[in-house]
Design an enzyme around this catalytic site. Sequence first.
Site, PDB file in Angstrom:
ATOM      1  N   ASN A 168       0.743  -0.997   0.050  1.00 39.73           N
ATOM      2  CA  ASN A 168      -0.298   0.147  -0.026  1.00 39.73           C
ATOM      3  C   ASN A 168       1.087   1.103   0.157  1.00 39.73           C
ATOM      4  O   ASN A 168       1.766   1.358   1.053  1.00 39.73           O
ATOM      5  CB  ASN A 168      -0.952  -0.250   1.305  1.00 39.73           C
ATOM      6  CG  ASN A 168      -2.090   1.105   1.116  1.00 39.73           C
ATOM      7  OD1 ASN A 168      -2.224   1.464   0.120  1.00 39.73           O
ATOM      8  ND2 ASN A 168      -2.939   0.937   2.251  1.00 39.73           N
ATOM      9  N   ALA A 191       5.636 -13.682   0.917  1.00 40.06           N
ATOM     10  CA  ALA A 191       4.101 -13.722   0.916  1.00 40.06           C
ATOM     11  C   ALA A 191       3.780 -15.263   0.130  1.00 40.06           C
ATOM     12  O   ALA A 191       4.629 -15.449  -0.769  1.00 40.06           O
ATOM     13  CB  ALA A 191       3.733 -12.617   0.348  1.00 40.06           C
ATOM     14  N   GLY A 259     -11.393   1.522   1.867  1.00 37.18           N
ATOM     15  CA  GLY A 259     -11.471   0.139   2.471  1.00 37.18           C
ATOM     16  C   GLY A 259     -12.213  -0.718   1.374  1.00 37.18           C
ATOM     17  O   GLY A 259     -12.426  -2.018   1.474  1.00 37.18           O
ATOM     18  N   ALA A 260     -12.252  -0.245  -0.012  1.00 28.09           N
ATOM     19  CA  ALA A 260     -12.519  -1.175  -1.097  1.00 28.09           C
ATOM     20  C   ALA A 260     -11.503  -2.222  -1.248  1.00 28.09           C
ATOM     21  O   ALA A 260     -12.081  -3.519  -1.165  1.00 28.09           O
ATOM     22  CB  ALA A 260     -12.649  -0.421  -2.296  1.00 28.09           C
ATOM     23  N   GLY A 261     -10.246  -2.158  -1.235  1.00 26.44           N
ATOM     24  CA  GLY A 261      -9.356  -3.082  -1.492  1.00 26.44           C
ATOM     25  C   GLY A 261      -9.224  -4.097  -0.250  1.00 26.44           C
ATOM     26  O   GLY A 261      -8.954  -5.179  -0.343  1.00 26.44           O
ATOM     27  N   ASP A 262      -9.513  -3.567   0.927  1.00 26.92           N
ATOM     28  CA  ASP A 262      -9.201  -3.957   2.134  1.00 26.92           C
ATOM     29  C   ASP A 262     -10.404  -5.151   2.030  1.00 26.92           C
ATOM     30  O   ASP A 262     -10.571  -6.196   2.840  1.00 26.92           O
ATOM     31  CB  ASP A 262      -9.205  -3.193   3.480  1.00 26.92           C
ATOM     32  CG  ASP A 262      -8.116  -2.278   3.078  1.00 26.92           C
ATOM     33  OD1 ASP A 262      -6.824  -2.532   2.491  1.00 26.92           O
ATOM     34  OD2 ASP A 262      -8.067  -1.001   3.713  1.00 26.92           O
TER      35      ASP A 262
END
Length: 327
Positions: A168, A191, A259-262
């Site tokens: 981010n 990851a 918060g769209a991506g989250d």
Amino acid sequence: MNAKKYDVVALGEILIDFTFAGTNADGKKVYEENPGGAPANCVCAVVKLGGKGAFIGMTGRDSFGSDIRGVLEGLGVDTSGMRLCDSQHTTLAFVSLAENGERTFSFCRNPGADTQISPSDLDADMLAQARILHVGSLSLTDEPAKSTTLAAIDMVKKSGGLVSYDPNYRAKLWHGRADAIPLMKSILPLADSVKVSEEELELLFGTGISYEDGARQILALGPSLVLLTLGSKGVFYAAKQGFSGTLGVPEVKVADTTGAGDSFGGGLLYRLTRRENPLAFTKEELEKDISFANAVASLCVMKRGAIPALPDLAQVEAFMREHGMPA
């Protein structure tokens, strides 16, 4: 089914988003207090949908910190891994919204309580009980949070857990792009699943890079799954099994993209943790998981704020039926 206690443990920044909410009678801007921070948003999405989640992070010993903890606990997020900082206040972000719901940020984080969490603050038992640890890159901007993030990743991997990473970029929180890019890239080899926006893909790998080439470069570093969020254009995905594709999203009236991506990430992690091995899926299964996560994000952007806008499972399932989305 895996016997670990938590589907997702998130670690990283937690803050108050002051979201623009109109003007008062004198024409002065009014801001609405909403708890936020990408990793916190993500695990809240998981728990709101019915998963088991915990959060590890640090707030100030102030009313904002108390408000954040109260919201997370109210949703059912385990906050026993949260710590209090006496020397710094809770991090604040003022979010201004354009007519299309897109945001600009002003931060009160110099350095902010969230950056002050140290490796000794980590709850080792909690991390050992995580099926997936979710982290972002804003915990890499300052020490000791950077070392703490790396220590947590190491502990989870040694316990057989997986790592979800959402790089981010917020320009005002880094010491320039030259500082940000190598640090943001440094987590990619650690990851298992990576979610990245179109803007951040170009930041990390160069302007004009194709979705396919960017995903291929990330997969070559070690992750098993790459999700590239494209805003209203949907999501491009690529998996180490060798398949990839793009899924569109329904058209909705956007109030706030915070918060769209989250919420998408939380929706996806919720679905992945419904199976014994979260990364053992067919192309069809993954596309259904992504479709579900798209529905979560669509519902989130229709309301202001991030955590307050998160839907529950019944709302997501109803939205998917209404829009003819594969469940």
